[in-house]
Motif scaffolding. Structure first.
Motif, PDB file in Angstrom:
ATOM      1  N   ASN A  14       0.812  -1.220   0.000  1.00 16.44           N
ATOM      2  CA  ASN A  14       0.000   0.000   0.000  1.00 16.44           C
ATOM      3  C   ASN A  14       0.844   1.266   0.000  1.00 16.44           C
ATOM      4  O   ASN A  14       0.325   2.350   0.197  1.00 16.44           O
ATOM      5  N   ILE A  15       2.186   1.141  -0.214  1.00 17.46           N
ATOM      6  CA  ILE A  15       3.049   2.322  -0.158  1.00 17.46           C
ATOM      7  C   ILE A  15       2.649   3.358  -1.198  1.00 17.46           C
ATOM      8  O   ILE A  15       2.738   4.560  -0.961  1.00 17.46           O
ATOM      9  N   PHE A  16       2.179   2.899  -2.370  1.00 17.66           N
ATOM     10  CA  PHE A  16       1.784   3.851  -3.414  1.00 17.66           C
ATOM     11  C   PHE A  16       0.538   4.619  -2.998  1.00 17.66           C
ATOM     12  O   PHE A  16       0.403   5.807  -3.278  1.00 17.66           O
ATOM     13  N   VAL A  17      -0.379   3.924  -2.316  1.00 21.60           N
ATOM     14  CA  VAL A  17      -1.568   4.596  -1.786  1.00 21.60           C
ATOM     15  C   VAL A  17      -1.161   5.640  -0.763  1.00 21.60           C
ATOM     16  O   VAL A  17      -1.667   6.764  -0.740  1.00 21.60           O
ATOM     17  N   VAL A  18      -0.222   5.249   0.100  1.00 19.42           N
ATOM     18  CA  VAL A  18       0.257   6.176   1.131  1.00 19.42           C
ATOM     19  C   VAL A  18       0.908   7.401   0.502  1.00 19.42           C
ATOM     20  O   VAL A  18       0.640   8.542   0.891  1.00 19.42           O
ATOM     21  N   ASN A  19       1.762   7.170  -0.498  1.00 19.33           N
ATOM     22  CA  ASN A  19       2.459   8.290  -1.161  1.00 19.33           C
ATOM     23  C   ASN A  19       1.472   9.252  -1.809  1.00 19.33           C
ATOM     24  O   ASN A  19       1.591  10.471  -1.688  1.00 19.33           O
ATOM     25  N   PHE A  70      -9.751  16.721   3.950  1.00 17.68           N
ATOM     26  CA  PHE A  70      -8.454  16.608   4.620  1.00 17.68           C
ATOM     27  C   PHE A  70      -8.514  15.556   5.724  1.00 17.68           C
ATOM     28  O   PHE A  70      -7.612  14.716   5.873  1.00 17.68           O
ATOM     29  N   ASN A  71      -9.602  15.572   6.475  1.00 24.24           N
ATOM     30  CA  ASN A  71      -9.754  14.640   7.587  1.00 24.24           C
ATOM     31  C   ASN A  71      -9.858  13.193   7.096  1.00 24.24           C
ATOM     32  O   ASN A  71      -9.318  12.272   7.712  1.00 24.24           O
ATOM     33  N   GLN A  72     -10.546  13.005   5.974  1.00 19.22           N
ATOM     34  CA  GLN A  72     -10.652  11.658   5.409  1.00 19.22           C
ATOM     35  C   GLN A  72      -9.276  11.126   5.019  1.00 19.22           C
ATOM     36  O   GLN A  72      -8.954   9.952   5.271  1.00 19.22           O
ATOM     37  N   ASN A  73      -8.442  11.983   4.434  1.00 25.23           N
ATOM     38  CA  ASN A  73      -7.091  11.560   4.063  1.00 25.23           C
ATOM     39  C   ASN A  73      -6.229  11.289   5.290  1.00 25.23           C
ATOM     40  O   ASN A  73      -5.390  10.378   5.281  1.00 25.23           O
ATOM     41  N   LEU A  74      -6.413  12.077   6.343  1.00 25.16           N
ATOM     42  CA  LEU A  74      -5.665  11.827   7.580  1.00 25.16           C
ATOM     43  C   LEU A  74      -5.983  10.443   8.130  1.00 25.16           C
ATOM     44  O   LEU A  74      -5.093   9.716   8.593  1.00 25.16           O
ATOM     45  N   MET A  75      -7.260  10.077   8.091  1.00 21.52           N
ATOM     46  CA  MET A  75      -7.663   8.765   8.608  1.00 21.52           C
ATOM     47  C   MET A  75      -7.094   7.631   7.756  1.00 21.52           C
ATOM     48  O   MET A  75      -6.705   6.583   8.277  1.00 21.52           O
ATOM     49  N   VAL A  76      -7.022   7.860   6.426  1.00 22.77           N
ATOM     50  CA  VAL A  76      -6.421   6.859   5.537  1.00 22.77           C
ATOM     51  C   VAL A  76      -4.942   6.693   5.868  1.00 22.77           C
ATOM     52  O   VAL A  76      -4.435   5.571   5.993  1.00 22.77           O
ATOM     53  N   LEU A  77      -4.241   7.817   6.026  1.00 25.06           N
ATOM     54  CA  LEU A  77      -2.814   7.756   6.351  1.00 25.06           C
ATOM     55  C   LEU A  77      -2.577   7.057   7.681  1.00 25.06           C
ATOM     56  O   LEU A  77      -1.664   6.234   7.816  1.00 25.06           O
ATOM     57  N   GLU A  78      -3.392   7.401   8.676  1.00 22.12           N
ATOM     58  CA  GLU A  78      -3.218   6.801  10.004  1.00 22.12           C
ATOM     59  C   GLU A  78      -3.407   5.287   9.942  1.00 22.12           C
ATOM     60  O   GLU A  78      -2.721   4.531  10.632  1.00 22.12           O
ATOM     61  N   GLU A  79      -4.336   4.848   9.079  1.00 24.31           N
ATOM     62  CA  GLU A  79      -4.606   3.424   8.951  1.00 24.31           C
ATOM     63  C   GLU A  79      -3.519   2.703   8.160  1.00 24.31           C
ATOM     64  O   GLU A  79      -3.107   1.590   8.503  1.00 24.31           O
TER      65      GLU A  79
END
Length: 456
Positions: A14-19, A70-79
């Motif tokens: 999932n590194i590409f998703v994270v990036n 922004f908050n939705q992306n923060l939650m994705v990153l945290e996960e």
């Protein structure tokens, strides 16, 4: 390096998703900061045109939509972020904290226009409580201000010394008994009105005194701010230069400067306290556009969570939300959440009232220990031990003897078996019962000494 690590299986799929998410989040964060800064700058601008007010409304709506994305992306990153080391774990924790703050801001979004008086006017009372002279409601009320908002603008902010009101009160109001007995003051004034542990009661008293003394009425809400809260907010700003006093003020030195300029050699009718606080408030307002919105929000939330700021508004829906966040300084009677007959709501709520006419709380440290015993037959007994330490010097401003009217809320029907102060039995104390059992008595802590209070 990312691709080489990925090729040997160290980086997850999932590194590409994270990036990609990280890139989007950084861009969103920059845009949110810019929009927030623009709204903040416009809010501080006087005499805005109707088109500017409308633009601010659009800016606000756009800002909150961006915050949602922004908050939705923060939650994705945290996960998605791994937890390989302490730094990544720390980063995930910080992402979660920021997400919580944004979620909180979204909760109060429906009240934003009302609070900032879009297409209307609002009249708010601000009480400044010095928690270095502690009282049940936050501290001695030394000053207050009236804040008027109109159409996303501050139309007026006027700071008053508390003696501006107290000096005009001609009607006698009986003071609470501890103030009469230990402060030796039979009359009650605004300055001593924060004598309840429930802020809603103190708000009612403050409105009563201001109407009686200065004819002020029709407030839309009240905010109490302690000295510590001002220090927290100053921490989000650069050092302020106060030209009227040729002083530089920041979070570290604010309290000492305030005491030197506002309290030392003060007498009722003097203008020095009002002038100093008004000068600091004016410079804070001037510096506000340059402050970091993020740091400012964090400082305010920290103060709300610590009850260094409490607020009460006449809008019942808004107030219910504040109550649910425990930001309104209300006392809550604990109760059992179930119908289990073996459940007993057991609690202690101790609080102080400095009646020594000094700022000894600056030097006071306190530790509390509660021991609870449940016997075989179900009898519950408690031993509460509180140790006070006073590090102030004798007869040196702003410290001195800590003359404390100590109170504690307990379940109704409680039996007081014994109270000792430094091992000596106390036979005289106040005990009354309404929603709670209220126990109160005087205790003192001399400079450079300790006092231990034990209650069974």
């Amino acid at each position: 390096p990312t691709y080489s690590l990925f090729s040997v299986g160290i980086i997850p799929d999932n590194i590409f998703v994270v990036n990609q998410t990280l890139s989007e989040t950084i861009t969103q964060g920059i845009n949110i900061y810019q929009h927030g800064k623009e709204f903040q700058d416009l809010f501080m601008q006087q005499n805005k045109s109707p088109s500017q007010v409308e633009y601010m409304a659009q800016l606000k709506d756009n800002l909150f939509q961006r915050l949602t994305d922004f908050n939705q992306n923060l939650m994705v990153l945290e996960e998605k972020l791994p937890s390989w080391n302490k730094e990544l774990v720390k980063g995930k924790l910080e992402l979660n904290q920021v997400s919580d703050i944004i979620t909180l801001a979204q909760r109060f979004f429906p009240y934003f226009d009302s609070l900032l008086a879009r297409n209307g006017e609002k009249n708010y009372l601000i009480l400044f409580a010095n928690n270095m002279e502690l009282r049940p409601g936050g501290g001695f009320i030394g000053s207050f201000a009236v804040l008027k908002l109109k159409n996303y603008s501050i139309s007026e902010l006027k700071v008053y010394d508390v003696y501006d009101a107290d000096g005009q009160l001609i009607e006698h109001i009986d003071a609470p008994k501890p103030i009469q007995d230990y402060l030796e003051q039979p009359h009650w004034f605004l300055r001593d009105s924060a004598f309840s542990a429930d802020f809603s009661e103190n708000y009612d008293e403050a409105k009563f005194f201001l109407e009686k003394s200065m004819g002020m009425e029709h407030f839309d809400g009240v905010i109490l701010v302690t000295t510590t809260a001002i220090q927290n907010i100053l921490g989000a700003m650069e050092t302020l230069y106060i030209p009227d006093f040729r002083e530089s003020v920041n979070a570290d030195n604010f309290y000492i400067k305030a005491q030197l300029h506002a309290e030392k050699d003060f007498f009722p009718g003097s203008q020095q306290k009002k002038t100093f606080l008004a000068s600091v408030m004016n410079q804070m307002m001037i510096a506000l556009p340059e402050a970091s919105p993020t740091k400012l929000f964090e400082a305010i939330k920290k103060s709300l969570d610590e009850k260094q700021i409490v607020a009460y508004f006449d809008d019942p829906d808004l107030q219910r939300n504040l109550d649910s966040m425990y930001w309104s300084g209300r006392t809550i009677k604990p109760g059992c959440s179930s119908t289990n007959p073996n459940c007993i709501a057991d609690y202690v709520f101790p609080y102080d009232a400095n009646l020594g006419v000094n700022k000894a709380n600056f030097f006071i440290t306190k530790s509390e220990k509660l021991r609870i015993n449940v016997s075989d037959d179900g009898k519950i007994s408690h031993h509460l031990s509180i140790q006070y330490k006073n590090d102030s010097f004798e007869n040196i401003f702003p410290g001195g003897t800590y003359k404390n009217y100590f109170q504690i809320l307990l379940p109704s029907g409680v039996q007081i078996n014994k109270i000792t102060i430094n091992g000596k039995v106390l036979n005289t104390y106040d005990l009354k019962s309404d929603n709670y059992a209220r126990l109160g008595f005087l205790t003192t802590v001399e400079p450079k000494s300790q006092t231990t209070v034990d209650i069974d």
